[in-house]
Design a protein around this motif. Structure first.
Motif, PDB file in Angstrom:
ATOM      1  N   TYR A 201       2.359  18.448  -5.754  1.00 10.13           N
ATOM      2  CA  TYR A 201       2.626  19.957  -5.025  1.00 10.13           C
ATOM      3  C   TYR A 201       1.481  20.074  -3.819  1.00 10.13           C
ATOM      4  CZ  TYR A 201       3.468  24.938  -5.157  1.00 10.13           C
ATOM      5  OH  TYR A 201       3.871  26.284  -4.948  1.00 10.13           O
ATOM      6  N   VAL A 202       0.505  20.877  -3.957  1.00  7.82           N
ATOM      7  CA  VAL A 202      -0.504  21.126  -2.952  1.00  7.82           C
ATOM      8  C   VAL A 202      -1.213  20.036  -2.584  1.00  7.82           C
ATOM      9  CG1 VAL A 202      -2.366  21.911  -4.562  1.00  7.82           C
ATOM     10  CG2 VAL A 202      -2.222  22.665  -2.220  1.00  7.82           C
ATOM     11  N   LYS A 203      -1.139  18.842  -3.345  1.00  9.23           N
ATOM     12  CA  LYS A 203      -1.975  17.539  -2.990  1.00  9.23           C
ATOM     13  C   LYS A 203      -1.271  17.042  -1.774  1.00  9.23           C
ATOM     14  CE  LYS A 203      -3.622  13.340  -5.061  1.00  9.23           C
ATOM     15  NZ  LYS A 203      -3.644  12.455  -6.337  1.00  9.23           N
ATOM     16  N   THR A 204       0.051  17.114  -1.363  1.00 12.34           N
ATOM     17  CA  THR A 204       0.512  16.709  -0.439  1.00 12.34           C
ATOM     18  C   THR A 204      -0.037  17.214   1.119  1.00 12.34           C
ATOM     19  OG1 THR A 204       2.298  18.302  -0.181  1.00 12.34           O
ATOM     20  CG2 THR A 204       2.641  16.384  -1.534  1.00 12.34           C
ATOM     21  N   ALA A 205      -0.566  18.548   0.924  1.00  9.54           N
ATOM     22  CA  ALA A 205      -1.360  18.957   2.091  1.00  9.54           C
ATOM     23  C   ALA A 205      -2.758  18.788   2.367  1.00  9.54           C
ATOM     24  CB  ALA A 205      -1.187  20.379   1.770  1.00  9.54           C
ATOM     25  N   PHE A 206      -3.415  17.921   1.368  1.00  5.91           N
ATOM     26  CA  PHE A 206      -4.728  17.651   1.616  1.00  5.91           C
ATOM     27  C   PHE A 206      -5.023  16.772   2.816  1.00  5.91           C
ATOM     28  CE2 PHE A 206      -5.894  17.491  -3.699  1.00  5.91           C
ATOM     29  CZ  PHE A 206      -5.615  19.126  -3.472  1.00  5.91           C
ATOM     30  N   GLY A 207      -5.980  17.316   3.674  1.00  7.08           N
ATOM     31  CA  GLY A 207      -6.184  16.585   4.676  1.00  7.08           C
ATOM     32  C   GLY A 207      -5.302  17.161   5.970  1.00  7.08           C
ATOM     33  N   LYS A 208      -4.101  17.802   5.551  1.00  5.04           N
ATOM     34  CA  LYS A 208      -3.231  18.250   6.799  1.00  5.04           C
ATOM     35  C   LYS A 208      -3.614  19.839   6.897  1.00  5.04           C
ATOM     36  CE  LYS A 208      -0.067  14.625   5.223  1.00  5.04           C
ATOM     37  NZ  LYS A 208       1.026  14.310   4.367  1.00  5.04           N
ATOM     38  N   THR A 209      -3.092  20.489   6.196  1.00  6.48           N
ATOM     39  CA  THR A 209      -3.338  22.141   6.089  1.00  6.48           C
ATOM     40  C   THR A 209      -4.500  22.534   5.274  1.00  6.48           C
ATOM     41  OG1 THR A 209      -1.617  22.803   4.626  1.00  6.48           O
ATOM     42  CG2 THR A 209      -0.981  22.611   7.105  1.00  6.48           C
ATOM     43  N   VAL A 210      -4.501  21.583   4.325  1.00  2.00           N
ATOM     44  CA  VAL A 210      -5.571  22.250   3.174  1.00  2.00           C
ATOM     45  C   VAL A 210      -6.834  21.357   3.632  1.00  2.00           C
ATOM     46  CG1 VAL A 210      -6.396  22.124   0.787  1.00  2.00           C
ATOM     47  CG2 VAL A 210      -4.036  22.788   1.400  1.00  2.00           C
ATOM     48  N   HIS A 211      -8.217  21.752   3.956  1.00  2.00           N
ATOM     49  CA  HIS A 211      -9.363  21.077   4.385  1.00  2.00           C
ATOM     50  C   HIS A 211     -10.349  21.089   3.361  1.00  2.00           C
ATOM     51  CE1 HIS A 211      -7.225  19.518   7.952  1.00  2.00           C
ATOM     52  NE2 HIS A 211      -6.835  20.734   8.183  1.00  2.00           N
ATOM     53  N   GLN A 212     -10.304  22.472   2.723  1.00  2.73           N
ATOM     54  CA  GLN A 212     -11.393  22.729   1.646  1.00  2.73           C
ATOM     55  C   GLN A 212     -10.519  23.374   0.195  1.00  2.73           C
ATOM     56  OE1 GLN A 212     -13.607  25.557   3.830  1.00  2.73           O
ATOM     57  NE2 GLN A 212     -15.367  24.233   4.216  1.00  2.73           N
ATOM     58  N   HIS A 213     -11.099  22.847  -0.676  1.00  6.52           N
ATOM     59  CA  HIS A 213     -10.603  23.177  -1.909  1.00  6.52           C
ATOM     60  C   HIS A 213     -11.435  22.678  -3.023  1.00  6.52           C
ATOM     61  CE1 HIS A 213      -9.474  18.908  -3.207  1.00  6.52           C
ATOM     62  NE2 HIS A 213      -9.250  18.625  -1.931  1.00  6.52           N
ATOM     63  N   LEU A 214     -11.191  23.166  -4.360  1.00 11.76           N
ATOM     64  CA  LEU A 214     -11.915  22.792  -5.472  1.00 11.76           C
ATOM     65  C   LEU A 214     -11.035  22.102  -6.446  1.00 11.76           C
ATOM     66  CD1 LEU A 214     -13.718  26.319  -6.137  1.00 11.76           C
ATOM     67  CD2 LEU A 214     -14.577  24.237  -4.852  1.00 11.76           C
ATOM     68  N   TYR A 215     -10.017  21.539  -6.262  1.00 14.94           N
ATOM     69  CA  TYR A 215      -9.374  20.801  -7.171  1.00 14.94           C
ATOM     70  C   TYR A 215     -10.226  19.746  -7.861  1.00 14.94           C
ATOM     71  CZ  TYR A 215      -4.954  23.141  -5.774  1.00 14.94           C
ATOM     72  OH  TYR A 215      -3.997  24.252  -5.662  1.00 14.94           O
ATOM     73  N   ASN A 216     -10.918  18.954  -7.199  1.00 15.70           N
ATOM     74  CA  ASN A 216     -11.671  17.898  -7.654  1.00 15.70           C
ATOM     75  C   ASN A 216     -12.893  18.202  -8.635  1.00 15.70           C
ATOM     76  OD1 ASN A 216      -9.928  15.961  -6.476  1.00 15.70           O
ATOM     77  ND2 ASN A 216     -11.034  15.899  -4.543  1.00 15.70           N
ATOM     78  N   GLU A 217     -13.189  19.398  -8.574  1.00 15.88           N
ATOM     79  CA  GLU A 217     -14.301  20.131  -9.162  1.00 15.88           C
ATOM     80  C   GLU A 217     -14.055  20.988 -10.488  1.00 15.88           C
ATOM     81  OE1 GLU A 217     -17.088  21.964  -6.256  1.00 15.88           O
ATOM     82  OE2 GLU A 217     -16.168  20.896  -4.697  1.00 15.88           O
ATOM     83  N   LEU A 218     -12.965  21.638 -10.530  1.00 15.39           N
ATOM     84  CA  LEU A 218     -12.881  22.721 -11.500  1.00 15.39           C
ATOM     85  C   LEU A 218     -12.838  22.130 -12.925  1.00 15.39           C
ATOM     86  CD1 LEU A 218     -10.517  24.987  -9.913  1.00 15.39           C
ATOM     87  CD2 LEU A 218     -12.760  25.431  -9.949  1.00 15.39           C
ATOM     88  N   ALA A 219     -13.736  22.316 -13.956  1.00 13.33           N
ATOM     89  CA  ALA A 219     -13.715  21.709 -15.189  1.00 13.33           C
ATOM     90  C   ALA A 219     -13.625  22.701 -16.313  1.00 13.33           C
ATOM     91  CB  ALA A 219     -14.893  21.074 -15.068  1.00 13.33           C
ATOM     92  N   MET A 220     -13.074  23.963 -16.160  1.00 11.74           N
ATOM     93  CA  MET A 220     -12.879  24.758 -17.168  1.00 11.74           C
ATOM     94  C   MET A 220     -11.861  24.453 -18.120  1.00 11.74           C
ATOM     95  SD  MET A 220     -10.987  25.654 -14.466  1.00 11.74           S
ATOM     96  CE  MET A 220     -11.746  27.050 -13.386  1.00 11.74           C
ATOM     97  N   PRO A 221     -12.014  24.919 -19.446  1.00  9.03           N
ATOM     98  CA  PRO A 221     -10.865  24.484 -20.351  1.00  9.03           C
ATOM     99  C   PRO A 221      -9.631  25.222 -19.828  1.00  9.03           C
ATOM    100  CG  PRO A 221     -12.463  26.106 -21.331  1.00  9.03           C
ATOM    101  CD  PRO A 221     -12.856  25.876 -20.125  1.00  9.03           C
ATOM    102  N   ALA A 222      -8.408  24.505 -20.006  1.00  6.42           N
ATOM    103  CA  ALA A 222      -6.946  25.192 -19.618  1.00  6.42           C
ATOM    104  C   ALA A 222      -6.210  24.657 -20.638  1.00  6.42           C
ATOM    105  CB  ALA A 222      -6.800  24.711 -18.134  1.00  6.42           C
ATOM    106  N   ILE A 223      -5.127  25.553 -20.934  1.00 11.02           N
ATOM    107  CA  ILE A 223      -3.853  25.002 -21.698  1.00 11.02           C
ATOM    108  C   ILE A 223      -2.613  25.199 -20.393  1.00 11.02           C
ATOM    109  CG2 ILE A 223      -3.547  27.251 -22.738  1.00 11.02           C
ATOM    110  CD1 ILE A 223      -2.618  25.843 -24.959  1.00 11.02           C
ATOM    111  N   TRP A 224      -1.918  24.294 -20.668  1.00 10.79           N
ATOM    112  CA  TRP A 224      -0.468  24.244 -19.833  1.00 10.79           C
ATOM    113  C   TRP A 224       0.556  24.520 -20.597  1.00 10.79           C
ATOM    114  CZ3 TRP A 224      -0.858  23.123 -14.368  1.00 10.79           C
ATOM    115  CH2 TRP A 224      -2.144  23.047 -13.837  1.00 10.79           C
TER     116      TRP A 224
END
Length: 290
Positions: A201-224
């Motif tokens: 999804y949004v990963k396709t935009a990394f380095g293109k339109t998305v230049h700053q993000h926290l996807y690689n850092e977020l470590a909170m508990p999550a349920i999907w």
């Protein structure tokens, strides 16, 4: 009017770029256990989440719902003139909504309940580190090639034929004609199309339109949480989206409609008033992380 509705207020949220969006704040009558931000799916108005938000407020949580810019009451002017993108929902609207909660209700735990796009875009929020836990519903990469037959045919038709054709003819996407929520600003639909045609999804935009993000850092508990009858957020696409959050403490839960005597859960019906049997999963999760 019900007691729950009497205890809600329409609010105006000012984003970092000055754009104002409309939300509804639901307040509990009892001792506050925490704050919940409900981040909506693509093109879905906040009205879908009213009963669910009331349930959470009755359980002791202050809850904020909102319409993303370009959608519902947050649409300024005509949709065909809107320059809104999916990306700015995550970079502007969602952080502003969380800031609103943190300002009004300081020093408590903040939880995000993301519906589809609302869970996908968390990594674009510059203040996402303040989120104590995430409860995502029907949130996945939406990757077209991972969808099963025959749904993949209609999904490809909508994404790769309807969106560009509707944008060309009308200046926006007539998503409502296909049961896909509100009319979509053309940049929202175009970005949605592009991201769903790739992996992550949004990963396709990394380095293109998305230049700053926290996807690689977020470590909170999550349920999907997804449903076995959801053709979009199937298990493969849920796993694909989770992979974009490499440090997130993620677990998954797949719901079967038969186990709850429901005709359908799909991509949207988790939040239906007829699906209240499912909602205890949410309050159980919040209780563990409040």
């Amino acid at each position: 009017m019900s007691d729950e509705l009497n205890n809600s207020d329409e609010v105006i949220i000012t984003c970092g770029d000055g754009v104002k969006i409309i939300g509804t704040l639901f307040k509990p009558h009892q001792t506050l256990k925490g704050a919940v931000l409900i981040a909506p799916a693509t093109g879905i108005k906040r009205q879908l989440y009213i009963r669910f938000a009331q349930y959470l407020a009755k359980s002791g949580y202050v809850v904020l719902t909102f319409d993303n810019r370009g959608i519902g009451e947050s649409l300024a002017g005509k949709v065909k003139h809107s320059t809104v993108s999916l990306q700015c929902w995550g970079e502007q609207d969602m952080p502003a909504a969380l800031d609103f909660l943190m300002t009004r209700f300081p020093l408590i735990n903040y939880h995000l309940i993301g519906h589809s796009a609302g869970g996908q875009l968390i990594g674009l929020m510059n203040n996402a580190r303040h989120i104590s836990s995430v409860f995502n519903v029907s949130s996945s990469s939406g990757c077209l090639k991972n969808m099963s037959f025959p749904f993949i045919i209609s999904a490809n038709f909508f994404m790769n034929i309807v969106i560009p054709l509707s944008n060309f003819i009308f200046g926006h996407t007539k998503a409502q004609w296909f049961g896909m929520g509100e009319p979509l600003p053309k940049q929202v639909a175009r970005q949605w199309q592009k991201w769903c045609n790739g992996q992550g999804y949004v990963k396709t935009a990394f380095g293109k339109t998305v230049h700053q993000h926290l996807y690689n850092e977020l470590a909170m508990p999550a349920i999907w949480v997804n449903a076995s009858d959801d053709h979009i957020a199937n298990d493969i696409n849920v796993a694909d989206m989770i992979s974009v959050f490499p440090k997130m403490q993620a677990q998954t839960l797949t719901l079967n409609k038969e186990d709850y005597d429901l005709d359908e859960i799909g991509h949207i019906k988790f939040f239906s008033r007829n699906s209240q049997a499912l909602w205890k999963h949410t309050t159980d999760w919040l209780a563990l992380h409040s």
